[in-house]
Design a protein around this motif. Structure first.
Motif, short mmCIF file in Angstrom:
data_model
loop_
_atom_site.label_atom_id
_atom_site.label_comp_id
_atom_site.label_asym_id
_atom_site.label_seq_id
_atom_site.Cartn_x
_atom_site.Cartn_y
_atom_site.Cartn_z
N LEU A 34 13.42 40.29 -34.49
CA LEU A 34 13.54 39.61 -33.20
C LEU A 34 14.99 39.53 -32.74
CD1 LEU A 34 10.99 36.69 -33.78
CD2 LEU A 34 10.64 38.77 -32.44
N LEU A 35 15.90 39.23 -33.66
CA LEU A 35 17.31 39.16 -33.28
C LEU A 35 17.87 40.53 -32.92
CD1 LEU A 35 18.67 36.53 -35.84
CD2 LEU A 35 18.15 36.21 -33.42
N ALA A 36 17.31 41.58 -33.49
CA ALA A 36 17.73 42.94 -33.09
C ALA A 36 17.39 43.19 -31.63
CB ALA A 36 17.06 43.98 -33.99
N PHE A 37 16.21 42.78 -31.21
CA PHE A 37 15.85 42.91 -29.79
C PHE A 37 16.79 42.08 -28.92
CE2 PHE A 37 11.82 44.61 -31.32
CZ PHE A 37 11.51 45.55 -30.34
N SER A 38 17.15 40.90 -29.41
CA SER A 38 18.05 40.04 -28.65
C SER A 38 19.42 40.69 -28.50
CB SER A 38 18.19 38.68 -29.35
OG SER A 38 19.09 37.84 -28.66
N ASN A 39 19.95 41.20 -29.60
CA ASN A 39 21.27 41.85 -29.56
C ASN A 39 21.27 43.09 -28.68
OD1 ASN A 39 22.22 41.13 -33.01
ND2 ASN A 39 22.48 39.93 -31.17
N LYS A 40 20.24 43.88 -28.80
CA LYS A 40 20.22 45.17 -28.11
C LYS A 40 19.92 45.02 -26.62
CE LYS A 40 20.58 48.67 -29.83
NZ LYS A 40 21.75 49.57 -30.01
N TYR A 41 18.99 44.13 -26.27
CA TYR A 41 18.51 44.08 -24.89
C TYR A 41 18.72 42.74 -24.19
CZ TYR A 41 16.19 48.32 -26.49
OH TYR A 41 15.94 49.57 -27.01
N GLY A 42 19.35 41.78 -24.87
CA GLY A 42 19.65 40.52 -24.21
C GLY A 42 18.50 39.56 -24.08
N TYR A 43 17.51 39.65 -24.98
CA TYR A 43 16.39 38.71 -24.95
C TYR A 43 16.81 37.37 -25.56
CZ TYR A 43 12.96 42.42 -23.97
OH TYR A 43 12.23 43.42 -23.40
N LEU A 44 16.32 36.28 -24.97
CA LEU A 44 16.39 34.96 -25.60
C LEU A 44 15.25 34.85 -26.60
CD1 LEU A 44 17.33 31.96 -25.79
CD2 LEU A 44 15.80 31.49 -23.85
N VAL A 45 15.57 34.56 -27.87
CA VAL A 45 14.55 34.44 -28.90
C VAL A 45 13.97 33.02 -28.86
CG1 VAL A 45 14.01 34.59 -31.35
CG2 VAL A 45 15.70 36.15 -30.35
N LEU A 46 12.66 32.93 -28.62
CA LEU A 46 11.97 31.64 -28.61
C LEU A 46 11.22 31.46 -29.92
CD1 LEU A 46 10.46 31.71 -24.99
CD2 LEU A 46 12.63 30.70 -25.74
N THR A 47 11.46 30.35 -30.61
CA THR A 47 10.76 30.09 -31.86
C THR A 47 9.55 29.21 -31.59
OG1 THR A 47 12.00 28.11 -32.46
CG2 THR A 47 12.95 30.23 -33.07
N ALA A 48 8.59 29.20 -32.53
CA ALA A 48 7.30 28.56 -32.28
C ALA A 48 6.94 27.50 -33.31
CB ALA A 48 6.20 29.62 -32.24
N GLY A 49 7.88 27.09 -34.17
CA GLY A 49 7.56 26.03 -35.13
C GLY A 49 7.27 24.71 -34.42
N ASN A 50 6.19 24.01 -34.80
CA ASN A 50 5.85 22.75 -34.14
C ASN A 50 6.41 21.56 -34.93
OD1 ASN A 50 3.67 21.56 -35.99
ND2 ASN A 50 2.83 23.61 -35.60
N LYS A 51 6.37 20.40 -34.30
CA LYS A 51 6.99 19.20 -34.88
C LYS A 51 6.34 18.80 -36.20
CE LYS A 51 8.45 14.52 -33.62
NZ LYS A 51 8.49 13.53 -32.52
N CYS A 107 8.39 25.38 -43.27
CA CYS A 107 9.05 26.42 -42.51
C CYS A 107 10.01 27.15 -43.45
CB CYS A 107 9.81 25.83 -41.31
SG CYS A 107 10.86 24.42 -41.74
N THR A 108 10.58 28.23 -42.97
CA THR A 108 11.47 29.05 -43.79
C THR A 108 12.88 29.00 -43.25
OG1 THR A 108 9.69 30.57 -44.38
CG2 THR A 108 11.94 31.39 -44.62
N LEU A 109 13.83 28.58 -44.07
CA LEU A 109 15.23 28.59 -43.66
C LEU A 109 15.65 30.04 -43.38
CD1 LEU A 109 17.73 26.80 -43.29
CD2 LEU A 109 18.34 27.32 -45.67
N GLY A 110 16.06 30.29 -42.16
CA GLY A 110 16.38 31.66 -41.76
C GLY A 110 15.18 32.46 -41.30
N GLY A 111 14.00 31.82 -41.31
CA GLY A 111 12.79 32.51 -40.90
C GLY A 111 12.56 32.44 -39.40
N ALA A 112 11.53 33.15 -38.95
CA ALA A 112 11.27 33.27 -37.52
C ALA A 112 10.84 31.95 -36.89
CB ALA A 112 10.20 34.33 -37.27
N ASP A 113 10.40 30.98 -37.71
CA ASP A 113 10.01 29.69 -37.14
C ASP A 113 11.20 28.77 -36.94
OD1 ASP A 113 10.37 29.62 -39.86
OD2 ASP A 113 8.50 28.61 -40.35
N LEU A 114 12.37 29.13 -37.46
CA LEU A 114 13.56 28.30 -37.31
C LEU A 114 14.72 29.00 -36.60
CD1 LEU A 114 14.00 26.37 -40.70
CD2 LEU A 114 13.24 25.46 -38.51
#
Length: 492
Positions: free
Chosen positions: A394-411, A419-426
């Motif tokens: 996901l961060l590769a897409f952000s770096n390459k094309y300027g996407y804002l990465v939205l995460t989906a972990g809930n409260k 959740c995973t430290l460094g994972g896609a939910d954080l």
């Protein structure tokens, strides 16, 4: 007295742009009004806190106040009541007051400094502002107004559904003035609008005097302001309700027979569930706009959290500006991939499938001499590797094309550390559901499907699973959550 209520969405720190909005209103929609009213700290946007410590910003703020005086001189027909930080005298404590300023005819006629400074959480005004002394009465065009900033009004009275206990000052103001105005930057939370309605109606009925709340709208990082500015007449009837979560400019008059149709016919109030949904949409839209992003990428797992984030992002930014990436592992079900595909088609967003099995095997092979062996059954180490691989994609897409990465972990998950430290939910730019419990996620999914099935029923009905090991279910680690029924909707 004709008043223009300007429920605006300022950009924090953009003094020039915020002033431009005032000048535009004075030249247009507020040209025929006696008074233009803007929210608390509108000039800088709320909250400006860290900027107030910068000397260069102090100079810009002083220059902005001088420009505001010049604007008032050019548009003499309309007075301006606006919230702004004003410098204190050297050696008097904090460097700033949180002030309400009244300009007319090129002159600063009156200043009120906020006395009740919250000292908690994100709104630690006491760390930046010097408290002032109450001096809320001002006369303009023969009308005496009582003006309060934010919590100053709440500190003078306590309102419940049953009673209002006024202070002596508020009682005196009801006798002395013809209108109470509250310049506000009240943050939104679920149920806030009900509290504000009760408070305003109770004040108006108790004192037989109109009450006007002018509230900021917009999102600044994790704080969302809903607007929903209100005018109550002396009988406690709602005379004007500004729309929630959007800018609004409207003329209101203290005389019922001269009020415009827009001001005298409040729109239907949205449901609580819709309010939360719209708040999250505004949060995404403003975060992207104010940080320079135009598009977003979401890791779409086939679960309900990421499905909801995709719906919110598509509404906030437009479907053509949202990319969903499904990254199946060896443990992902076929249904998760296909459900994700259907959701993307329903929303009209771009969709990629990038399997991570090859990436995972490369990691395991490279790490085997150090953390495992050929017959190692694995544990959370291997599970977390999958989540971190997804983050990198996901961060590769952000770096390459300027996407804002939205995460989906809930409260619910974040509160217990599921959740995973460094994972896609954080890892991302904005954690959309970080303050939304899992039960409310189900309700908001129902809201996304209120007109048609956007989120497939299979996504809503399936038991939550991270799908990082065989036959894994969230409830193996977490307490079971109430499962949604077709009529599920405590917030409706």
């Amino acid at each position: 007295m004709r008043i223009t209520v300007a429920q605006l969405n300022p950009v924090v720190g953009d003094l020039s742009g915020n002033l431009d909005r005032i000048e535009h209103l004075l030249a247009g929609e507020a040209a025929d009004s006696d008074l233009l009213v803007l929210p608390e700290l509108y000039l800088t946007g709320y909250p400006p806190f860290g900027l107030l410590e910068k000397e260069w910003f102090r100079q810009q703020a002083v220059a902005a106040l001088e420009r505001l005086r010049s604007i008032s001189a050019r548009y003499r027909q309309t007075a301006i009541l606006v919230g702004a930080p004003t410098p204190t005298e050297a050696g008097t404590g904090m460097d700033w007051y949180n002030s309400a300023l009244l300009y007319a005819g090129g002159e600063l006629l009156w200043t009120q400094h906020k006395a009740t400074l919250p000292a908690y959480d994100l709104f630690n005004e006491a760390a930046y502002f010097q408290p002032g002394q109450p001096a809320p009465v001002v006369t303009i065009n023969g009308k005496r107004l009582g003006v309060f900033i934010g919590e100053d009004l709440w500190a003078l009275s306590s309102a419940t559904q049953e009673e209002l206990k006024p202070s002596s000052l508020l009682t005196e103001l009801a006798v002395q003035t013809g209108l109470i105005i509250n310049l506000a930057a009240y943050p939104y939370y679920c149920g806030w609008e009900e509290k504000l309605y009760r408070f305003g109606a109770a004040c108006a009925q108790r004192f037989r005097i109109p009450f006007l709340f002018v509230n900021q709208v917009g999102a600044n990082e994790e704080t969302i302001f809903c607007g929903q500015s209100l005018l109550f007449d002396g009988d406690g009837n709602t005379r004007y309700v500004a729309p929630a979560f959007q800018e609004a400019v409207a003329a209101v008059d203290l005389e019922p027979e001269t009020s415009s149709g827009e001001a005298s016919t409040p729109p239907p109030r949205p449901t609580a569930r819709r309010m939360v949904y719209d708040a999250l949409v505004l949060g995404i839209r403003d975060y992207a706009r104010k940080t320079g992003f135009t598009k977003a990428v979401v890791g779409l797992s086939g679960g309900i959290d990421s499905a909801l984030v995709c719906c919110l992002a598509a509404e906030a930014l437009g479907p053509k500006n949202v990319l969903a990436v499904t990254m199946p592992s060896p443990y992902s079900s076929v249904g998760s991939v296909e459900d994700s595909r259907v959701l993307a088609q329903n929303l009209g967003i771009d969709f990629h499938v990038i399997p991570i099995t090859t990436f995972l095997q490369s990691f395991l092979t490279g790490l085997r001499p150090y953390i495992g062996h050929q017959n190692d059954p694995g544990d959370t180490t291997e599970e977390n590797l999958q989540a971190r691989i997804r983050t990198n994609i996901l961060l590769a897409f952000s770096n390459k094309y300027g996407y804002l990465v939205l995460t989906a972990g809930n409260k619910s998950e974040l509160m217990v550390g599921y959740c995973t430290l460094g994972g896609a939910d954080l890892s991302g730019g904005l954690a959309v559901l970080a303050d939304v419990p899992k039960t409310m996620v189900y309700e908001l999914a129902m809201e996304a499907n209120r007109e048609r099935e956007v989120i497939p029923e299979a996504i809503i009905a399936k038991p939550p699973s991270a799908e990082l090991r065989p036959n894994q279910l969230d409830q193996d680690t977490l307490p079971p959550l109430p499962h949604p029924r077709p009529d599920f909707g405590a917030l409706s």
